[in-house]
Scaffold this motif. Structure first.
Motif, PDB file in Angstrom:
ATOM      1  N   UNK A 192       5.430  18.123  14.185  1.00 35.69           N
ATOM      2  CA  UNK A 192       5.710  19.559  14.117  1.00 35.69           C
ATOM      3  C   UNK A 192       4.461  20.438  14.061  1.00 35.69           C
ATOM      4  N   UNK A 193       3.339  19.905  13.587  1.00 33.37           N
ATOM      5  CA  UNK A 193       2.138  20.719  13.462  1.00 33.37           C
ATOM      6  C   UNK A 193       1.207  20.499  14.656  1.00 33.37           C
ATOM      7  N   UNK A 194       0.288  21.406  14.846  1.00 29.02           N
ATOM      8  CA  UNK A 194      -0.665  21.314  15.952  1.00 29.02           C
ATOM      9  C   UNK A 194      -1.769  20.327  15.583  1.00 29.02           C
ATOM     10  N   UNK A 195      -1.740  19.141  16.160  1.00 23.93           N
ATOM     11  CA  UNK A 195      -2.699  18.101  15.789  1.00 23.93           C
ATOM     12  C   UNK A 195      -4.094  18.381  16.335  1.00 23.93           C
ATOM     13  N   UNK A 196      -4.239  19.437  17.134  1.00 20.67           N
ATOM     14  CA  UNK A 196      -5.557  19.803  17.656  1.00 20.67           C
ATOM     15  C   UNK A 196      -6.270  20.811  16.763  1.00 20.67           C
ATOM     16  N   UNK A 197      -5.524  21.447  15.864  1.00 18.63           N
ATOM     17  CA  UNK A 197      -6.127  22.462  14.991  1.00 18.63           C
ATOM     18  C   UNK A 197      -5.883  22.183  13.506  1.00 18.63           C
ATOM     19  N   UNK A 198      -5.165  21.101  13.186  1.00 18.14           N
ATOM     20  CA  UNK A 198      -4.792  20.802  11.808  1.00 18.14           C
ATOM     21  C   UNK A 198      -5.284  19.419  11.415  1.00 18.14           C
ATOM     22  N   UNK A 199      -5.435  19.212  10.114  1.00 23.70           N
ATOM     23  CA  UNK A 199      -5.748  17.881   9.588  1.00 23.70           C
ATOM     24  C   UNK A 199      -4.983  17.664   8.292  1.00 23.70           C
ATOM     25  N   UNK A 200      -4.327  16.518   8.167  1.00 28.85           N
ATOM     26  CA  UNK A 200      -3.612  16.148   6.955  1.00 28.85           C
ATOM     27  C   UNK A 200      -4.489  15.215   6.129  1.00 28.85           C
ATOM     28  N   UNK A 201      -4.705  15.588   4.875  1.00 26.44           N
ATOM     29  CA  UNK A 201      -5.444  14.744   3.939  1.00 26.44           C
ATOM     30  C   UNK A 201      -4.448  14.184   2.941  1.00 26.44           C
ATOM     31  N   UNK A 202      -4.298  12.884   2.915  1.00 25.48           N
ATOM     32  CA  UNK A 202      -3.401  12.229   1.970  1.00 25.48           C
ATOM     33  C   UNK A 202      -4.221  11.772   0.767  1.00 25.48           C
ATOM     34  N   UNK A 203      -3.983  12.405  -0.359  1.00 27.70           N
ATOM     35  CA  UNK A 203      -4.717  12.115  -1.590  1.00 27.70           C
ATOM     36  C   UNK A 203      -3.966  11.077  -2.403  1.00 27.70           C
ATOM     37  N   UNK A 204      -4.718  10.283  -3.178  1.00 30.49           N
ATOM     38  CA  UNK A 204      -4.107   9.318  -4.070  1.00 30.49           C
ATOM     39  C   UNK A 204      -5.062   9.033  -5.223  1.00 30.49           C
ATOM     40  N   UNK A 205      -4.547   8.348  -6.225  1.00 32.63           N
ATOM     41  CA  UNK A 205      -5.395   7.925  -7.332  1.00 32.63           C
ATOM     42  C   UNK A 205      -6.103   6.615  -7.026  1.00 32.63           C
ATOM     43  N   UNK A 206      -5.859   6.048  -5.847  1.00 33.60           N
ATOM     44  CA  UNK A 206      -6.529   4.843  -5.378  1.00 33.60           C
ATOM     45  C   UNK A 206      -6.789   4.944  -3.888  1.00 33.60           C
ATOM     46  N   UNK A 207      -7.429   3.938  -3.322  1.00 37.88           N
ATOM     47  CA  UNK A 207      -7.769   3.937  -1.900  1.00 37.88           C
ATOM     48  C   UNK A 207      -6.565   3.484  -1.086  1.00 37.88           C
ATOM     49  N   UNK A 208      -6.025   4.379  -0.255  1.00 38.29           N
ATOM     50  CA  UNK A 208      -4.863   4.069   0.573  1.00 38.29           C
ATOM     51  C   UNK A 208      -5.233   3.656   1.993  1.00 38.29           C
ATOM     52  N   UNK A 209      -6.502   3.680   2.321  1.00 33.13           N
ATOM     53  CA  UNK A 209      -6.900   3.487   3.718  1.00 33.13           C
ATOM     54  C   UNK A 209      -6.580   2.084   4.225  1.00 33.13           C
ATOM     55  N   UNK A 210      -6.401   1.109   3.322  1.00 33.04           N
ATOM     56  CA  UNK A 210      -6.086  -0.244   3.752  1.00 33.04           C
ATOM     57  C   UNK A 210      -4.601  -0.499   3.940  1.00 33.04           C
ATOM     58  N   UNK A 211      -3.755   0.467   3.602  1.00 31.80           N
ATOM     59  CA  UNK A 211      -2.319   0.313   3.773  1.00 31.80           C
ATOM     60  C   UNK A 211      -1.973   0.230   5.256  1.00 31.80           C
ATOM     61  N   UNK A 212      -1.159  -0.757   5.648  1.00 36.32           N
ATOM     62  CA  UNK A 212      -0.864  -0.971   7.071  1.00 36.32           C
ATOM     63  C   UNK A 212      -0.170   0.223   7.703  1.00 36.32           C
ATOM     64  N   UNK A 213       0.769   0.824   6.976  1.00 34.49           N
ATOM     65  CA  UNK A 213       1.479   1.989   7.513  1.00 34.49           C
ATOM     66  C   UNK A 213       0.494   3.121   7.779  1.00 34.49           C
ATOM     67  N   UNK A 214      -0.366   3.381   6.833  1.00 36.90           N
ATOM     68  CA  UNK A 214      -1.318   4.481   6.954  1.00 36.90           C
ATOM     69  C   UNK A 214      -2.361   4.187   8.027  1.00 36.90           C
ATOM     70  N   UNK A 215      -2.767   2.932   8.147  1.00 40.69           N
ATOM     71  CA  UNK A 215      -3.779   2.578   9.143  1.00 40.69           C
ATOM     72  C   UNK A 215      -3.342   2.942  10.558  1.00 40.69           C
ATOM     73  N   UNK A 216      -2.047   2.769  10.850  1.00 37.24           N
ATOM     74  CA  UNK A 216      -1.556   3.099  12.197  1.00 37.24           C
ATOM     75  C   UNK A 216      -1.849   4.549  12.541  1.00 37.24           C
ATOM     76  N   UNK A 217      -1.642   5.453  11.571  1.00 37.97           N
ATOM     77  CA  UNK A 217      -1.828   6.870  11.840  1.00 37.97           C
ATOM     78  C   UNK A 217      -3.302   7.267  11.783  1.00 37.97           C
ATOM     79  N   UNK A 218      -4.091   6.567  11.011  1.00 36.59           N
ATOM     80  CA  UNK A 218      -5.541   6.815  11.015  1.00 36.59           C
ATOM     81  C   UNK A 218      -6.135   6.470  12.370  1.00 36.59           C
ATOM     82  N   UNK A 219      -5.648   5.390  12.970  1.00 39.84           N
ATOM     83  CA  UNK A 219      -6.150   5.023  14.296  1.00 39.84           C
ATOM     84  C   UNK A 219      -5.670   5.989  15.364  1.00 39.84           C
ATOM     85  N   UNK A 220      -4.437   6.459  15.242  1.00 41.84           N
ATOM     86  CA  UNK A 220      -3.880   7.320  16.287  1.00 41.84           C
ATOM     87  C   UNK A 220      -4.432   8.745  16.216  1.00 41.84           C
TER      88      UNK A 220
END
Length: 387
Positions: A133-161
């Motif tokens: 729904x948002x403009x991916x060319x002008x927006x950025x989503x930052x997902x915050x957590x109390x730990x490192x989420x970057x290794x989560x498989x679900x999240x990794x798919x969207x980090x790569x894309x």
């Protein structure tokens, strides 16, 4: 005086004791149903005075039509008024002609306590709703957590894309609180088992440090928020005008180092610590801030009407259907909502900006229900077209 009379006098005072501790709010009024039907519910068409060919040259029609009003000044409880008002806010089509660096985009923020539950496919729907729904060319989503989420498989798919439109960050309270009265405060260490208090704190800290839009993880976004972002805002809690709980922060927008946030931190530092499992640093805080602003003759932040994000929170006749209840059989009365594609519910979802689900993570979406048909499948379809 007889003893029984004394006992009666004592007992007659007992019902009044709760009033020493509780403040009841009761209002009763009677209106003729015929009058309501004829004078309120019956909506007649406009006369056409806003047709461009009829507007007087003395009236600056272009300037007026380009002004987006995000707060109606009314509770918008009648019929479909709130949804219709949301439909007056038109999309913004302002696409950049060159690449926008990640840190210069509109920053969107959300928060997930990974120690309470793992990030899984259910939480992924919020990510999908953002990218669909948002403009991916002008927006950025930052997902915050109390730990490192970057290794989560679900999240990794969207980090790569979407490497420029999505990232994860770990909350560092001291770093985020720099330049505020909360820097070094023990208040930065307060948490509760529901992640309400620390979640409300993270909202304000990340908006102070980065600016942008906060979206609760238990939301499904339905429209591009761009036309709302010329104003700083919180949202209305529901359509009931709760005197002491009028505001919600499930969707909010503030600029980096906003004076509004500075004042909020001052209130937090000088008020009693928040009670666990409450919205003391949410709804109550926003109300305190709003009242102090207007008492000082300063323009307050804007307030989005309830249905923009919380269409479920009103009367039975105009709230969104329960997302976790299966659609009724065809032909059965559905409180006036046509749930077919292109029907009344579908049109309303195209006007509002998100559906807030209020932490009901344990409830599944019914197979073939309106959430699956009118939202989830469409997210997947839009994302497939963008590959």
């Amino acid at each position: 005086m007889p003893r029984d009379s004394q006992d009666y006098k004592k007992s007659s005072r007992l019902p009044l004791i709760p009033l020493l501790f509780w403040e009841p709010h009761i209002e009763t009024a009677f209106y003729s149903r015929q009058w309501v039907k004829e004078e309120i519910q019956d909506l007649q068409p406009l006369a056409g005075c806003f047709d461009p060919h009829r507007v007087s040259p003395a009236y600056n029609f272009t300037h007026t039509r380009n002004q987006q009003q995000v707060h109606a000044g009314l509770p918008l409880r009648l019929g479909m008024d709130c949804y219709n008002f949301a439909g007056t806010i038109k999309p913004v089509y302002d696409y950049p002609t060159s690449h926008v660096p990640a840190d210069q985009r509109t920053q969107y923020h959300s928060y997930w306590r990974d120690d309470l539950a793992s990030f899984s496919e259910r939480q992924e729907w919020m990510l999908k709703s953002f990218f669909a729904t948002q403009n991916v060319h002008t927006s950025r989503l930052i997902l915050w957590s109390n730990g490192d989420l970057s290794g989560n498989e679900v999240i990794q798919r969207w980090l790569r894309r979407y490497p420029d439109a999505f990232t994860t960050k770990t909350v560092d309270y001291e770093l985020l609180a720099r330049g505020t009265v909360l820097s070094g405060s023990e208040l930065l260490r307060i948490k509760d088992k529901k992640a309400w208090v620390d979640g409300d704190l993270v909202r304000l800290l990340v908006l102070w440090a980065y600016g942008g839009v906060w979206v609760d993880m238990d939301s499904l976004m339905t429209r591009d928020l761009a036309p709302l972002l010329d104003q700083e805002f919180v949202t209305q809690w529901d359509c009931y005008d709760k005197l002491y709980v009028p505001f919600n922060g499930a969707l909010m927008h503030f600029h980096r180092h906003s004076p509004y946030l500075c004042e909020a931190f001052h209130i937090m530092s000088t008020s009693p610590p928040p009670r666990p499992g409450t919205t003391d640093w949410g709804a109550l805080l926003y109300l305190k801030l709003w009242r102090r602003l207007v008492a000082s003759s300063l323009p307050p932040f804007s307030i989005l009407p309830w249905c923009f994000t919380d269409g479920r929170s009103c009367r039975l006749d105009n709230r969104l259907p329960d997302p976790f209840v299966a659609d009724p059989p065809s032909g059965q009365w559905t409180l006036g909502w046509g749930r077919e594609e292109g029907g009344g519910l579908d049109r309303v979802l195209g006007k509002v900006f998100s559906v807030h689900l209020h932490n009901q993570w344990h409830k599944p979406y019914p197979n073939g229900g309106w959430v699956e048909r009118l939202l989830l499948k469409r997210y997947d379809e839009r994302l497939r077209r963008r590959t």
